[in-house]
Design an enzyme around this catalytic site. Structure first.
Site, PDB file in Angstrom:
ATOM      1  N   TYR A 147     -22.452 -25.971  16.425  1.00 45.95           N
ATOM      2  CA  TYR A 147     -21.071 -26.039  16.869  1.00 45.95           C
ATOM      3  C   TYR A 147     -20.775 -24.967  17.920  1.00 45.95           C
ATOM      4  CZ  TYR A 147     -16.161 -25.117  17.231  1.00 45.95           C
ATOM      5  OH  TYR A 147     -14.923 -24.870  17.761  1.00 45.95           O
ATOM      6  N   ASP A 167     -16.296 -18.250  15.609  1.00 46.06           N
ATOM      7  CA  ASP A 167     -15.793 -19.402  14.860  1.00 46.06           C
ATOM      8  C   ASP A 167     -16.881 -19.924  13.932  1.00 46.06           C
ATOM      9  OD1 ASP A 167     -14.510 -21.618  13.914  1.00 46.06           O
ATOM     10  OD2 ASP A 167     -14.150 -22.543  15.861  1.00 46.06           O
ATOM     11  N   GLU A 201     -13.378 -16.870  12.224  1.00 44.78           N
ATOM     12  CA  GLU A 201     -12.397 -17.952  12.165  1.00 44.78           C
ATOM     13  C   GLU A 201     -12.895 -19.098  11.278  1.00 44.78           C
ATOM     14  OE1 GLU A 201     -11.037 -21.401  15.353  1.00 44.78           O
ATOM     15  OE2 GLU A 201     -11.672 -19.433  16.089  1.00 44.78           O
ATOM     16  N   GLU A 228      -6.213 -23.827  12.244  1.00 42.87           N
ATOM     17  CA  GLU A 228      -6.031 -24.790  13.320  1.00 42.87           C
ATOM     18  C   GLU A 228      -5.971 -26.232  12.824  1.00 42.87           C
ATOM     19  OE1 GLU A 228      -9.990 -26.045  15.609  1.00 42.87           O
ATOM     20  OE2 GLU A 228      -9.667 -23.885  15.677  1.00 42.87           O
ATOM     21  N   ARG A 271      -3.749 -19.506  12.679  1.00 43.70           N
ATOM     22  CA  ARG A 271      -4.143 -20.165  13.931  1.00 43.70           C
ATOM     23  C   ARG A 271      -3.516 -21.542  14.134  1.00 43.70           C
ATOM     24  NH1 ARG A 271      -7.442 -19.758  17.262  1.00 43.70           N
ATOM     25  NH2 ARG A 271      -8.530 -21.734  16.926  1.00 43.70           N
ATOM     26  N   GLU A 284      -5.826 -18.256  22.020  1.00 41.40           N
ATOM     27  CA  GLU A 284      -7.025 -18.907  22.550  1.00 41.40           C
ATOM     28  C   GLU A 284      -6.718 -19.517  23.908  1.00 41.40           C
ATOM     29  OE1 GLU A 284     -10.456 -22.004  20.956  1.00 41.40           O
ATOM     30  OE2 GLU A 284      -8.417 -22.157  20.149  1.00 41.40           O
ATOM     31  N   TRP A 289     -17.765 -30.366   9.345  1.00 47.42           N
ATOM     32  CA  TRP A 289     -18.046 -30.073  10.753  1.00 47.42           C
ATOM     33  C   TRP A 289     -17.129 -28.966  11.186  1.00 47.42           C
ATOM     34  CZ3 TRP A 289     -15.619 -30.524  15.632  1.00 47.42           C
ATOM     35  CH2 TRP A 289     -16.479 -30.243  16.718  1.00 47.42           C
TER      36      TRP A 289
END
Length: 405
Positions: free
Chosen positions: A161, A213, A239, A265, A286, A342, A405
């Site tokens: 990723y 991340d 993150e 997120e 986030r 970001e 994922w």
């Protein structure tokens, strides 16, 4: 008589990647725009808006932003979730855009004015190996960044990723009928990540903020081990260390490491982060303007976070349009507990569809002084870039088990 909403329409376009834009027009000729992009599920939000929300907006007073928000949230009965909250966000942001244009002021001024001179942002540096990552970190520092997210391909893991295949700008797959399948191996990653941080610190020292991340890949105790191993390198944060649905998992992580934690997120409301905030289990939240009900709701979430010493660190990848990025910058500039933003940027031909007044200099961004959001949207240009089916990848462990994922 006050102005009324006379038209609300949804535009789906793909100027480099897919974006869903809501356009709201009022009886006094003011046009506002909102971002309704939900990466990989764009058409679900477009349908929610077009079929269920836009007809309800006609005839409403665009100045009554909070009332409209409550109407769309409480009135729907089926609340929360990414599709609903992204649709509500698009309406909310478009109405803030309208209000700013009517007032002749940038949105941040309507939110109480600036709490800082600029918004600290971080860029993305990645590499197919550590030397390539180091070169891309250096390139970011030369551009003026003071904070950089670092990702490097894990040896033996196909499709790590956050690592691009070509130019360091896009690491998600091209359009296609099915998601790309990648592989994952946690043990290799946990051994490799500290070496990446060590290499970056050895070359660039501690004068740059480094972020990383994890992308929901670890169990709580694995995340605790990672945080502990990275402590000597002083990350700005790690993150999304575990799948975000289980807020209580962060109790385990927090008990074992002092590495700052960021999450949110994929979360969509203040209720999704309530435990994380009130128990001080994270340091940065986030959630994004476009996926968390817009400026109105995210401002309330940040206000709760402030009470518990948690700062903002809003999602701002390229899968959100310039409309979303502008809205985030206005909110970032105004809130007292801002942390970092970001900033992945947008590639052409997005500039043919969207124009913006925000700027970047010396590691900071500013939304600009144009009335409203300061973003222009060219519908005719958008029509030249039709929607392309795209999916986020999926990941499998080496034994074939489907993994987060």
């Amino acid at each position: 008589m006050s102005a009324r909403i006379t038209d609300a329409r949804v535009v789906v376009s793909s100027p480099g990647r897919n974006y869903v834009t809501l356009v709201v027009e009022t009886s006094d000729g003011v046009v506002g725009v909102g971002d309704a992009t939900l990466n990989g599920r764009e058409l679900a939000v477009a349908s929610y808006l077009r079929d269920h929300v836009c007809p309800l907006l006609l005839g409403r007073d665009p100045a009554r932003i909070e009332d409209t928000w409550q109407y769309l949230y409480k009135g729907a009965y089926w609340r929360r979730g990414p599709v609903t909250m992204t649709a509500v966000a698009a309406v909310d942001v478009a109405l803030w855009d309208v209000k700013g244009k009517v007032a002749g002021l940038p949105v941040y001024q309507l939110l109480g004015g600036a709490s800082r001179d600029g918004v600290l942002v971080y860029g993305h540096a990645d590499g197919r190996d550590v030397p390539e990552l180091l070169d891309r970190v250096e390139a970011h520092l030369e551009q003026g960044y003071r904070a950089v997210r670092i990702q490097a391909a894990v040896p033996g893991v196909v499709g790590t990723y956050g690592v691009s295949k070509h130019d360091g700008r896009i690491y998600e797959p091209a359009s296609g009928a099915r998601p790309e399948e990648t592989t994952w191996e946690t043990t290799s990653y946990l051994d490799f990540a500290p070496r990446v941080f060590e290499a970056v610190r050895d070359r660039f020292g501690f004068g740059v903020h480094l972020l990383h991340d994890v992308h929901h890949r670890l169990t709580p105790i694995e995340a605790a081990r990672l945080g502990k191993s990275l402590e000597p390198y002083r990350p700005f944060w790690i993150e999304d260390a575990t799948p975000a649905e289980d807020q209580t998992a962060f109790r385990t992580i927090r008990a074992h490491t002092t590495t700052p934690l960021a999450v949110g997120e994929v979360l969509n409301s203040v209720w999704d982060v309530q435990t994380l905030l009130t128990e001080r289990l994270v340091d940065y939240v986030r959630t994004s303007v476009s996926h968390t009900g817009g400026i109105s709701h995210l401002r309330k979430l940040y206000a709760l976070a402030e009470l518990y010493g948690v700062r903002s660190g809003a999602h701002g990848a390229g899968d959100l349009s310039p409309v979303a990025h502008a809205a985030a910058l206005h909110l970032d500039l105004a809130i007292p507990n801002f942390g970092i933003q970001e900033h992945m940027g947008h590639r052409d031909p997005a500039g043919e569809v969207f124009t913006s007044s925000y700027s970047f200099a010396d590691g900071y961004m500013h939304p600009g002084e144009a009335p409203g959001l300061g973003v222009g949207f060219d519908e005719r240009a958008a029509a030249r870039f039709p929607y392309e089916p795209r999916y986020l990848p999926v990941a499998r462990r080496l034994d074939g088990t489907l993994h987060d994922w």
